[in-house]
Design a protein around this motif. Sequence first.
Motif, PDB file in Angstrom:
ATOM      1  N   ALA A  67      89.015   5.362  31.047  1.00 15.05           N
ATOM      2  CA  ALA A  67      88.427   4.311  30.225  1.00 15.05           C
ATOM      3  C   ALA A  67      86.899   4.373  30.197  1.00 15.05           C
ATOM      4  O   ALA A  67      86.259   4.751  31.181  1.00 15.05           O
ATOM      5  CB  ALA A  67      88.868   2.942  30.744  1.00 15.05           C
ATOM      6  N   ASP A  68      86.361   3.965  29.063  1.00 14.50           N
ATOM      7  CA  ASP A  68      84.915   3.775  28.957  1.00 14.50           C
ATOM      8  C   ASP A  68      84.528   2.408  29.488  1.00 14.50           C
ATOM      9  O   ASP A  68      83.436   2.231  30.031  1.00 14.50           O
ATOM     10  CB  ASP A  68      84.471   3.893  27.492  1.00 14.50           C
ATOM     11  CG  ASP A  68      84.631   5.299  26.968  1.00 14.50           C
ATOM     12  OD1 ASP A  68      83.984   6.202  27.512  1.00 14.50           O
ATOM     13  OD2 ASP A  68      85.415   5.496  26.015  1.00 14.50           O
ATOM     14  N   VAL A  69      85.439   1.450  29.302  1.00 17.42           N
ATOM     15  CA  VAL A  69      85.159   0.082  29.739  1.00 17.42           C
ATOM     16  C   VAL A  69      86.480  -0.606  30.101  1.00 17.42           C
ATOM     17  O   VAL A  69      87.506  -0.364  29.475  1.00 17.42           O
ATOM     18  CB  VAL A  69      84.393  -0.707  28.650  1.00 17.42           C
ATOM     19  CG1 VAL A  69      85.222  -0.874  27.398  1.00 17.42           C
ATOM     20  CG2 VAL A  69      83.904  -2.052  29.154  1.00 17.42           C
ATOM     21  N   PHE A  70      86.440  -1.437  31.132  1.00 11.56           N
ATOM     22  CA  PHE A  70      87.576  -2.282  31.492  1.00 11.56           C
ATOM     23  C   PHE A  70      87.226  -3.695  31.053  1.00 11.56           C
ATOM     24  O   PHE A  70      86.135  -4.195  31.347  1.00 11.56           O
ATOM     25  CB  PHE A  70      87.828  -2.245  33.001  1.00 11.56           C
ATOM     26  CG  PHE A  70      88.863  -3.246  33.449  1.00 11.56           C
ATOM     27  CD1 PHE A  70      90.211  -3.016  33.213  1.00 11.56           C
ATOM     28  CD2 PHE A  70      88.496  -4.421  34.077  1.00 11.56           C
ATOM     29  CE1 PHE A  70      91.176  -3.943  33.603  1.00 11.56           C
ATOM     30  CE2 PHE A  70      89.438  -5.347  34.478  1.00 11.56           C
ATOM     31  CZ  PHE A  70      90.788  -5.102  34.247  1.00 11.56           C
ATOM     32  N   VAL A  71      88.138  -4.343  30.333  1.00  9.65           N
ATOM     33  CA  VAL A  71      87.908  -5.685  29.837  1.00  9.65           C
ATOM     34  C   VAL A  71      88.816  -6.663  30.575  1.00  9.65           C
ATOM     35  O   VAL A  71      90.026  -6.427  30.676  1.00  9.65           O
ATOM     36  CB  VAL A  71      88.176  -5.766  28.314  1.00  9.65           C
ATOM     37  CG1 VAL A  71      87.955  -7.162  27.795  1.00  9.65           C
ATOM     38  CG2 VAL A  71      87.302  -4.770  27.577  1.00  9.65           C
ATOM     39  N   SER A  72      88.222  -7.742  31.076  1.00  5.69           N
ATOM     40  CA  SER A  72      88.997  -8.777  31.739  1.00  5.69           C
ATOM     41  C   SER A  72      88.657 -10.118  31.102  1.00  5.69           C
ATOM     42  O   SER A  72      87.759 -10.828  31.555  1.00  5.69           O
ATOM     43  CB  SER A  72      88.681  -8.802  33.242  1.00  5.69           C
ATOM     44  OG  SER A  72      89.414  -9.836  33.865  1.00  5.69           O
ATOM     45  N   PRO A  73      89.366 -10.479  30.025  1.00  6.56           N
ATOM     46  CA  PRO A  73      89.080 -11.745  29.338  1.00  6.56           C
ATOM     47  C   PRO A  73      89.774 -12.953  29.963  1.00  6.56           C
ATOM     48  O   PRO A  73      89.912 -13.983  29.307  1.00  6.56           O
ATOM     49  CB  PRO A  73      89.601 -11.471  27.924  1.00  6.56           C
ATOM     50  CG  PRO A  73      90.773 -10.556  28.155  1.00  6.56           C
ATOM     51  CD  PRO A  73      90.368  -9.694  29.321  1.00  6.56           C
ATOM     52  N   ALA A  74      90.197 -12.830  31.203  1.00  6.28           N
ATOM     53  CA  ALA A  74      90.999 -13.878  31.838  1.00  6.28           C
ATOM     54  C   ALA A  74      90.294 -15.216  31.870  1.00  6.28           C
ATOM     55  O   ALA A  74      89.105 -15.301  32.151  1.00  6.28           O
ATOM     56  CB  ALA A  74      91.359 -13.448  33.265  1.00  6.28           C
ATOM     57  N   ARG A  75      91.056 -16.251  31.596  1.00  2.00           N
ATOM     58  CA  ARG A  75      90.550 -17.622  31.697  1.00  2.00           C
ATOM     59  C   ARG A  75      90.550 -18.076  33.147  1.00  2.00           C
ATOM     60  O   ARG A  75      89.759 -18.928  33.528  1.00  2.00           O
ATOM     61  CB  ARG A  75      91.451 -18.546  30.889  1.00  2.00           C
ATOM     62  CG  ARG A  75      91.340 -18.351  29.403  1.00  2.00           C
ATOM     63  CD  ARG A  75      92.297 -19.300  28.662  1.00  2.00           C
ATOM     64  NE  ARG A  75      92.016 -19.301  27.249  1.00  2.00           N
ATOM     65  CZ  ARG A  75      92.557 -18.464  26.376  1.00  2.00           C
ATOM     66  NH1 ARG A  75      93.417 -17.549  26.781  1.00  2.00           N
ATOM     67  NH2 ARG A  75      92.248 -18.542  25.103  1.00  2.00           N
ATOM     68  N   TYR A  79      98.811 -16.580  28.833  1.00  2.00           N
ATOM     69  CA  TYR A  79      97.642 -17.301  28.312  1.00  2.00           C
ATOM     70  C   TYR A  79      96.425 -17.171  29.224  1.00  2.00           C
ATOM     71  O   TYR A  79      95.327 -16.904  28.759  1.00  2.00           O
ATOM     72  CB  TYR A  79      97.999 -18.780  28.092  1.00  2.00           C
ATOM     73  CG  TYR A  79      96.846 -19.603  27.601  1.00  2.00           C
ATOM     74  CD1 TYR A  79      96.458 -19.553  26.265  1.00  2.00           C
ATOM     75  CD2 TYR A  79      96.133 -20.420  28.470  1.00  2.00           C
ATOM     76  CE1 TYR A  79      95.388 -20.308  25.800  1.00  2.00           C
ATOM     77  CE2 TYR A  79      95.059 -21.174  28.019  1.00  2.00           C
ATOM     78  CZ  TYR A  79      94.690 -21.118  26.688  1.00  2.00           C
ATOM     79  OH  TYR A  79      93.617 -21.857  26.238  1.00  2.00           O
ATOM     80  N   ARG A  80      96.613 -17.341  30.512  1.00  2.00           N
ATOM     81  CA  ARG A  80      95.459 -17.323  31.410  1.00  2.00           C
ATOM     82  C   ARG A  80      94.810 -15.953  31.530  1.00  2.00           C
ATOM     83  O   ARG A  80      93.667 -15.837  31.940  1.00  2.00           O
ATOM     84  CB  ARG A  80      95.817 -17.885  32.786  1.00  2.00           C
ATOM     85  CG  ARG A  80      96.764 -17.061  33.590  1.00  2.00           C
ATOM     86  CD  ARG A  80      97.109 -17.750  34.928  1.00  2.00           C
ATOM     87  NE  ARG A  80      98.013 -16.938  35.681  1.00  2.00           N
ATOM     88  CZ  ARG A  80      97.645 -16.034  36.569  1.00  2.00           C
ATOM     89  NH1 ARG A  80      96.378 -15.864  36.839  1.00  2.00           N
ATOM     90  NH2 ARG A  80      98.539 -15.314  37.206  1.00  2.00           N
ATOM     91  N   LYS A  81      95.509 -14.894  31.113  1.00  2.00           N
ATOM     92  CA  LYS A  81      94.936 -13.546  31.144  1.00  2.00           C
ATOM     93  C   LYS A  81      94.035 -13.262  29.938  1.00  2.00           C
ATOM     94  O   LYS A  81      93.327 -12.276  29.921  1.00  2.00           O
ATOM     95  CB  LYS A  81      96.034 -12.478  31.235  1.00  2.00           C
ATOM     96  CG  LYS A  81      96.784 -12.517  32.542  1.00  2.00           C
ATOM     97  CD  LYS A  81      95.839 -12.260  33.709  1.00  2.00           C
ATOM     98  CE  LYS A  81      96.579 -12.253  35.031  1.00  2.00           C
ATOM     99  NZ  LYS A  81      95.688 -12.024  36.153  1.00  2.00           N
ATOM    100  N   GLY A  82      94.091 -14.118  28.926  1.00  2.00           N
ATOM    101  CA  GLY A  82      93.152 -14.032  27.812  1.00  2.00           C
ATOM    102  C   GLY A  82      93.425 -12.952  26.789  1.00  2.00           C
ATOM    103  O   GLY A  82      92.507 -12.540  26.075  1.00  2.00           O
TER     104      GLY A  82
END
Length: 122
Positions: free
Chosen positions: A112-120, A51-54
């Motif tokens: 990668a073109d983009v790294f996404v970090s949606p972490a809460r 969950y906390r990693k989003g």
Amino acid sequence: SILGHLPIACIHHGIDTELFQPLDRATCRTALGIPPDANVILFGAQYLSEYRKGGDLLLKALNALPDDLRRRSILLTFGEGGKSLGEQLDIRVFELGFVSGDRLKVLAYSAADVFVSPARAE
């Protein structure tokens, strides 16, 4: 400075900048078997479904992309749980699984073109 009387310390990079540096994107994609013309979105964590990693936030965002962009995109994942993310997405997923070697991580970041970090939280 009001801090001038305090000692100064240099804290070096937390990663090996000799190893972790940009490589040729096309070469890295070829090595990983990723199409050269895809939009590659990278998401990684030890447990992608935590969950906390989003991961749930990432799912919402990716599923909200326009259809033509989703068709041209690939979600490149490293960590446990990439398969379950892929089952909930209308986007191609390329799973690296748990990656213990730094060289493979370098390839993934460079592909990668983009790294996404949606972490809460981290």
